[in-house]
Write a protein that holds these residues in place. Sequence first.
Motif, PDB file in Angstrom:
ATOM      1  N   GLU A   1     -54.141 -20.134  -0.196  1.00 24.32           N
ATOM      2  CA  GLU A   1     -55.559 -20.447  -0.291  1.00 24.32           C
ATOM      3  C   GLU A   1     -55.734 -21.923  -0.674  1.00 24.32           C
ATOM      4  OE1 GLU A   1     -58.777 -18.784  -0.119  1.00 24.32           O
ATOM      5  OE2 GLU A   1     -57.547 -17.646   1.275  1.00 24.32           O
ATOM      6  N   LYS A   2     -56.938 -22.423  -0.631  1.00 26.60           N
ATOM      7  CA  LYS A   2     -57.166 -23.828  -0.960  1.00 26.60           C
ATOM      8  C   LYS A   2     -56.824 -24.141  -2.402  1.00 26.60           C
ATOM      9  CE  LYS A   2     -60.688 -24.772   2.547  1.00 26.60           C
ATOM     10  NZ  LYS A   2     -62.078 -25.204   2.801  1.00 26.60           N
ATOM     11  N   GLY A   3     -56.949 -23.134  -3.289  1.00 21.25           N
ATOM     12  CA  GLY A   3     -56.541 -23.335  -4.669  1.00 21.25           C
ATOM     13  C   GLY A   3     -57.519 -24.164  -5.482  1.00 21.25           C
ATOM     14  N   ILE A   4     -57.069 -24.538  -6.666  1.00 17.86           N
ATOM     15  CA  ILE A   4     -57.944 -25.264  -7.593  1.00 17.86           C
ATOM     16  C   ILE A   4     -57.315 -26.596  -8.015  1.00 17.86           C
ATOM     17  CG2 ILE A   4     -59.085 -23.181  -8.429  1.00 17.86           C
ATOM     18  CD1 ILE A   4     -57.265 -23.287 -10.892  1.00 17.86           C
ATOM     19  N   GLY A   5     -56.485 -27.157  -7.147  1.00 17.15           N
ATOM     20  CA  GLY A   5     -55.940 -28.477  -7.419  1.00 17.15           C
ATOM     21  C   GLY A   5     -54.667 -28.502  -8.237  1.00 17.15           C
ATOM     22  N   ILE A   6     -54.017 -27.337  -8.432  1.00 17.76           N
ATOM     23  CA  ILE A   6     -52.760 -27.269  -9.181  1.00 17.76           C
ATOM     24  C   ILE A   6     -51.619 -27.201  -8.179  1.00 17.76           C
ATOM     25  CG2 ILE A   6     -51.411 -26.009 -10.880  1.00 17.76           C
ATOM     26  CD1 ILE A   6     -53.989 -27.249 -11.965  1.00 17.76           C
TER      27      ILE A   6
ATOM     28  N   ARG B   1     -65.748 -31.853  -6.219  1.00 19.13           N
ATOM     29  CA  ARG B   1     -64.420 -31.238  -6.281  1.00 19.13           C
ATOM     30  C   ARG B   1     -64.426 -30.067  -7.259  1.00 19.13           C
ATOM     31  NH1 ARG B   1     -59.013 -34.683  -5.751  1.00 19.13           N
ATOM     32  NH2 ARG B   1     -60.311 -35.279  -3.983  1.00 19.13           N
ATOM     33  N   GLU B   2     -65.117 -30.212  -8.376  1.00 23.14           N
ATOM     34  CA  GLU B   2     -65.181 -29.126  -9.361  1.00 23.14           C
ATOM     35  C   GLU B   2     -65.890 -27.904  -8.777  1.00 23.14           C
ATOM     36  OE1 GLU B   2     -66.975 -28.242 -13.850  1.00 23.14           O
ATOM     37  OE2 GLU B   2     -66.953 -30.284 -13.031  1.00 23.14           O
ATOM     38  N   GLU B   3     -66.993 -28.131  -8.068  1.00 23.98           N
ATOM     39  CA  GLU B   3     -67.710 -27.021  -7.442  1.00 23.98           C
ATOM     40  C   GLU B   3     -66.852 -26.342  -6.385  1.00 23.98           C
ATOM     41  OE1 GLU B   3     -71.036 -29.198  -6.055  1.00 23.98           O
ATOM     42  OE2 GLU B   3     -72.298 -28.734  -7.788  1.00 23.98           O
ATOM     43  N   GLN B   4     -66.116 -27.157  -5.593  1.00 23.27           N
ATOM     44  CA  GLN B   4     -65.255 -26.593  -4.556  1.00 23.27           C
ATOM     45  C   GLN B   4     -64.155 -25.750  -5.173  1.00 23.27           C
ATOM     46  OE1 GLN B   4     -65.716 -26.976  -1.011  1.00 23.27           O
ATOM     47  NE2 GLN B   4     -64.404 -25.176  -1.268  1.00 23.27           N
ATOM     48  N   HIS B   5     -63.592 -26.201  -6.285  1.00 26.42           N
ATOM     49  CA  HIS B   5     -62.547 -25.431  -6.942  1.00 26.42           C
ATOM     50  C   HIS B   5     -63.089 -24.106  -7.471  1.00 26.42           C
ATOM     51  CE1 HIS B   5     -59.899 -29.238  -7.742  1.00 26.42           C
ATOM     52  NE2 HIS B   5     -59.862 -28.826  -6.483  1.00 26.42           N
ATOM     53  N   LYS B   6     -64.317 -24.097  -7.968  1.00 33.36           N
ATOM     54  CA  LYS B   6     -64.925 -22.845  -8.436  1.00 33.36           C
ATOM     55  C   LYS B   6     -65.124 -21.880  -7.273  1.00 33.36           C
ATOM     56  CE  LYS B   6     -67.350 -24.702 -12.478  1.00 33.36           C
ATOM     57  NZ  LYS B   6     -68.675 -24.979 -13.094  1.00 33.36           N
ATOM     58  N   ARG B   7     -65.561 -22.405  -6.146  1.00 30.87           N
ATOM     59  CA  ARG B   7     -65.712 -21.563  -4.952  1.00 30.87           C
ATOM     60  C   ARG B   7     -64.369 -20.990  -4.526  1.00 30.87           C
ATOM     61  NH1 ARG B   7     -69.584 -24.930  -0.714  1.00 30.87           N
ATOM     62  NH2 ARG B   7     -71.355 -25.290  -2.113  1.00 30.87           N
ATOM     63  N   ASN B   8     -63.348 -21.837  -4.550  1.00 35.07           N
ATOM     64  CA  ASN B   8     -62.021 -21.389  -4.152  1.00 35.07           C
ATOM     65  C   ASN B   8     -61.517 -20.282  -5.073  1.00 35.07           C
ATOM     66  OD1 ASN B   8     -62.194 -23.414  -2.242  1.00 35.07           O
ATOM     67  ND2 ASN B   8     -60.775 -24.800  -3.277  1.00 35.07           N
ATOM     68  N   MET B   9     -61.770 -20.427  -6.368  1.00 36.28           N
ATOM     69  CA  MET B   9     -61.338 -19.401  -7.313  1.00 36.28           C
ATOM     70  C   MET B   9     -62.074 -18.091  -7.067  1.00 36.28           C
ATOM     71  SD  MET B   9     -59.480 -18.212  -9.703  1.00 36.28           S
ATOM     72  CE  MET B   9     -58.589 -19.604 -10.388  1.00 36.28           C
ATOM     73  N   ARG B  10     -63.374 -18.162  -6.809  1.00 31.93           N
ATOM     74  CA  ARG B  10     -64.132 -16.945  -6.536  1.00 31.93           C
ATOM     75  C   ARG B  10     -63.562 -16.219  -5.319  1.00 31.93           C
ATOM     76  NH1 ARG B  10     -68.735 -20.104  -8.051  1.00 31.93           N
ATOM     77  NH2 ARG B  10     -69.193 -20.565  -5.864  1.00 31.93           N
ATOM     78  N   ARG B  11     -63.218 -16.983  -4.277  1.00 31.45           N
ATOM     79  CA  ARG B  11     -62.648 -16.357  -3.083  1.00 31.45           C
ATOM     80  C   ARG B  11     -61.300 -15.715  -3.392  1.00 31.45           C
ATOM     81  NH1 ARG B  11     -61.973 -15.695   2.340  1.00 31.45           N
ATOM     82  NH2 ARG B  11     -59.906 -16.177   3.163  1.00 31.45           N
TER      83      ARG B  11
END
Length: 363
Positions: free
Chosen positions: A227-232, A119-129
């Motif tokens: 966007e998918k976001g970072i879980g907030i 989940r942490e890696e996915q959130h980092k990817r989402n933020m980069r996008r």
Amino acid sequence: MNDTQVGGESKPKAEDLAYDNWPDILTRAGMDSAFFSGRKGPCPFCGGRDRYRWKKDYGGVWVCNGCGDGKFQTGFAMLMQLRGYRHFWEAADHVREHFGGFAPDPVVLAARREAAPSREEQHKRNMRRMVEIWEASRPVIDNDPVHRYLQHRVPGLTIAPRMIRLHPALDYWAPPDDPNEKPVLLGKFPAMIAKAFDPGGAFVQLHKTYLTAEGRKADVPMVKKNEKGIGINGFAVPIMEVTGDTLGFAEGIESALAAAMLRQVPVWPCLNGPSMAAFDLPTKLIGKVKRAMIFEDHDELKQVAQGRDAPPRYRRAGSHYAAQLATRLRAHGVRVMLVKAAKAGFDMADYWEQRHKRDLTPA
């Protein structure tokens, strides 16, 4: 005793069995396969029109902005509601029975989990996008698609909103008919991009409205997307600077701009109801903002069922979300005024457009 040990007998772990297999498990349990298409649609439990969506992320999760208040839930939660199970172990045993008590090939399962990002890696990817999209966008200028769109939706608009940009050609990905297939690229479109922040001031979400070159809504399945976001879950777009002691909130960008024109106060859009419900007074404005105006969408909901033994529920979606934000604001000593259009089905943008046309009509 845990889920895998009952009476000393070892059982396959239900979470491993179900991972990436929820559509098949739930379809066999009685759920219509249409609920796993990945497209927005009515919730299988509370109905509606487009409040529910299934996602393949994390082995399969679902979200409903009505009965689930926009929070992602696992397939176990869906199975328990569908079959009326009151305990997790009942759903876990259902999953094991579905597989005959045996887990999938452990080598295949291990490879699948290894390939899936955390989940942490996915959130980092989402933020980069999100950062890439924002940096590829540009400020709004007169007669570009975003300017034309806002003039269409909020006629007579004189406010130049902050944190709003134009992306000249943003790709639009649609979910496939088969959830096991890859998304489909429908094309590239001009898009209004809005940068949203949490109460602490951190960039956490990006909102997209797909347009035509003429500033109309694009012909795509979902014109507006986050966007998918970072879980907030709680965020807003600070489209206007707060210079006095009053701040307004609305769900949509268009509604916020219309409300600001009507009441001559800064209004921030939270982008959707669940985000409004989860938002709070920004940290930097605590003590400065003394009065808040929450502009509710007047969208009545019909009676909705909540399961086998629960009574039906009645509520107004806009009022429901606004009330939760109001409670948070009042905890900071802020005086809150709730405002909504008198006509059911209207938001502030609809009301402003109707009033603007009336004002221009010769007597």
